[in-house]
Design a protein around this motif. Structure first.
Motif, mmCIF file in Angstrom:
data_model
loop_
_atom_site.group_PDB
_atom_site.id
_atom_site.type_symbol
_atom_site.label_atom_id
_atom_site.label_comp_id
_atom_site.label_asym_id
_atom_site.label_seq_id
_atom_site.Cartn_x
_atom_site.Cartn_y
_atom_site.Cartn_z
ATOM 1 N N TYR A 126 0.851 -1.189 0.000
ATOM 2 C CA TYR A 126 0.000 0.000 0.000
ATOM 3 C C TYR A 126 0.890 1.244 0.000
ATOM 4 C CZ TYR A 126 -3.351 3.541 1.020
ATOM 5 O OH TYR A 126 -4.108 4.676 0.919
ATOM 6 N N HIS A 127 0.561 2.196 -0.867
ATOM 7 C CA HIS A 127 1.333 3.446 -1.012
ATOM 8 C C HIS A 127 0.509 4.628 -0.495
ATOM 9 C CE1 HIS A 127 1.695 7.158 -3.378
ATOM 10 N NE2 HIS A 127 2.983 6.912 -3.541
ATOM 11 N N ASN A 128 1.135 5.455 0.335
ATOM 12 C CA ASN A 128 0.419 6.591 0.946
ATOM 13 C C ASN A 128 0.523 7.880 0.137
ATOM 14 O OD1 ASN A 128 3.361 6.517 2.061
ATOM 15 N ND2 ASN A 128 2.702 8.646 2.275
ATOM 16 N N TYR A 144 7.758 12.110 0.241
ATOM 17 C CA TYR A 144 7.307 13.485 0.018
ATOM 18 C C TYR A 144 5.891 13.681 0.570
ATOM 19 C CZ TYR A 144 5.502 17.596 -2.466
ATOM 20 O OH TYR A 144 4.917 18.801 -2.775
ATOM 21 N N TRP A 145 5.001 12.728 0.262
ATOM 22 C CA TRP A 145 3.627 12.874 0.749
ATOM 23 C C TRP A 145 3.568 12.752 2.255
ATOM 24 C CZ3 TRP A 145 0.533 15.671 -1.696
ATOM 25 C CH2 TRP A 145 0.486 15.666 -3.097
ATOM 26 N N ALA A 146 4.490 11.984 2.858
ATOM 27 C CA ALA A 146 4.561 11.923 4.322
ATOM 28 C C ALA A 146 4.887 13.317 4.861
ATOM 29 C CB ALA A 146 5.608 10.910 4.765
ATOM 30 N N LEU A 169 10.161 2.523 -1.201
ATOM 31 C CA LEU A 169 9.994 3.972 -1.021
ATOM 32 C C LEU A 169 9.626 4.620 -2.351
ATOM 33 C CD1 LEU A 169 13.130 5.132 1.032
ATOM 34 C CD2 LEU A 169 10.890 4.500 1.922
ATOM 35 N N HIS A 170 8.885 5.701 -2.247
ATOM 36 C CA HIS A 170 8.791 6.631 -3.362
ATOM 37 C C HIS A 170 9.684 7.791 -3.012
ATOM 38 C CE1 HIS A 170 5.152 5.869 -6.152
ATOM 39 N NE2 HIS A 170 6.022 4.889 -6.145
ATOM 40 N N ILE A 171 10.694 8.010 -3.835
ATOM 41 C CA ILE A 171 11.637 9.112 -3.630
ATOM 42 C C ILE A 171 11.139 10.277 -4.478
ATOM 43 C CG2 ILE A 171 14.020 9.845 -4.036
ATOM 44 C CD1 ILE A 171 13.697 8.075 -1.578
HETATM 45 MG MG MG Z 1 4.094 8.360 -4.829
#
Ligand code: MG
Length: 329
Positions: free
Chosen positions: A192-194, A244-246, A267-269
């Motif tokens: 799951y991606h936030n 970034y969204w965090a 991770l999404h960097i």
């Molecule tokens: Mg993303």
């Protein structure tokens, strides 16, 4: 579906041993990683890209676009645009006319010397109820068969279902667990991606917010992300942390990795646009913590204001940032 042998092989690639081997390889790399990445002559950095970053610029000429990405030093792709009805891949942009089958996509990506290791997809069913469980099962079963053809290691849902309270979150987690059970049978980890809304707090069903809250007291309620982490089975569900969204959700991504070291696997960097340009993101510390907890991979993602530049320009500058960063293995 993948057979048991391939499943075990895939799973063993996801172990910490695999990571240790990678860092051993990286430590043997030439001291000039940018040259190594550009020439491909030495052990390369593992660099992933979420292809959403390029959208139509990539889809309009996939073979050439993929070659450009390989030249920039990317090794892995996380794709998007799975079409539930046709089983093909494209773009949600209504103007898009390019749709490719798993077989053709894999061939093009193989030809460019890249690998599709992950994919973002979300069921069109929006009501996360017990009554709809079989619809979710059908979605994930079909998608798993198609993604097994692509050879991915991860399938990731990037969209937040409607959640008004803790009970809703628990119901959603039941469906996430089932999705993870289904993909796991093909040796694929479900994740799951936030975005930032997962860092909103929800109350228990029927609970009322404080009427006159003390402005210095911690607010009532639990973060949705935390409810997801606590109510999903670690054997079935992992998390891809979009750092970034965090930050946009007023969080410290490092603290989340520290608190749940076994749950964040990808991770999404991401930055406001080009990596390293905004000054908002502490990438050296983020990568340090990510390696410490044994992250399995990361994908660069760009979206937002391009200020007249092409998406390829942004991705190219971001690749350069990573190639030159001594904190990226
Ligand atoms: Mg993303």
């Amino acid at each position: 579906m993948t057979n048991r042998r391939t499943f075990i092989k895939n799973l063993s690639m996801l172990t910490l041993g695999g990571i240790a081997n990678q860092s051993l390889m990286a430590s043997n790399a030439l001291p000039t990683p940018s040259i190594a990445a550009a020439t491909g002559s030495a052990a390369k950095k593992k660099m992933g890209l979420q292809t959403y970053s390029l959208g139509q610029e990539l889809l309009q000429d996939l073979p050439n676009g993929l070659n450009r990405l390989a030249q920039m030093g990317f090794t892995d792709l996380e794709i998007f645009g799975y079409q539930e009805n046709t089983g093909q891949f494209g773009d949600y942009n209504p103007k898009n006319t390019t749709f490719v089958s798993a077989k053709d996509y894999k061939k093009m990506v193989d030809d460019a010397g890249l690998k599709i290791s992950s994919s973002h997809l979300t069921p069109s069913v929006r009501e996360y109820t017990k009554a709809n469980m079989s619809k979710f099962e059908d979605f994930w079963k079909k998608a798993t068969d198609i993604h097994a053809e692509l050879g991915v290691s991860y399938m990731v849902q990037p969209s937040l279902p409607h959640i008004a309270n803790e009970d809703d979150a628990k119901q959603v987690c039941e469906i996430f667990n089932r999705a993870g059970e289904i993909t796991r049978q093909a040796g694929i980890l479900w994740g799951y991606h936030n975005h930032n809304n997962e860092f909103k707090r929800v109350l228990k069903a029927g609970e009322k917010p404080n009427e006159n809250p003390n402005p210095w007291a911690p607010p009532k309620g639990t973060y949705i992300e935390e409810l997801f982490l606590k109510n999903t089975d670690p054997d079935k569900v992992m998390f891809e942390l979009d750092v970034y969204w965090a930050v946009m959700g007023q969080q410290d991504p490092i603290e989340w990795m520290e608190n749940y070291p076994d749950r964040f696997k990808l991770l999404h960097i991401k930055d406001r646009w080009i990596l390293g340009d905004s000054g908002m993101m502490n990438f050296p510390n983020i990568f340090k913590k990510a390696y410490e907890i044994g992250i399995l991979g990361y994908y660069v993602e760009l979206e937002g204001d391009k200020k007249g530049r092409t998406q390829f320009e942004g991705v190219e500058k971001s690749a350069e940032y990573l190639r030159n960063a001594d904190f990226v293995k």
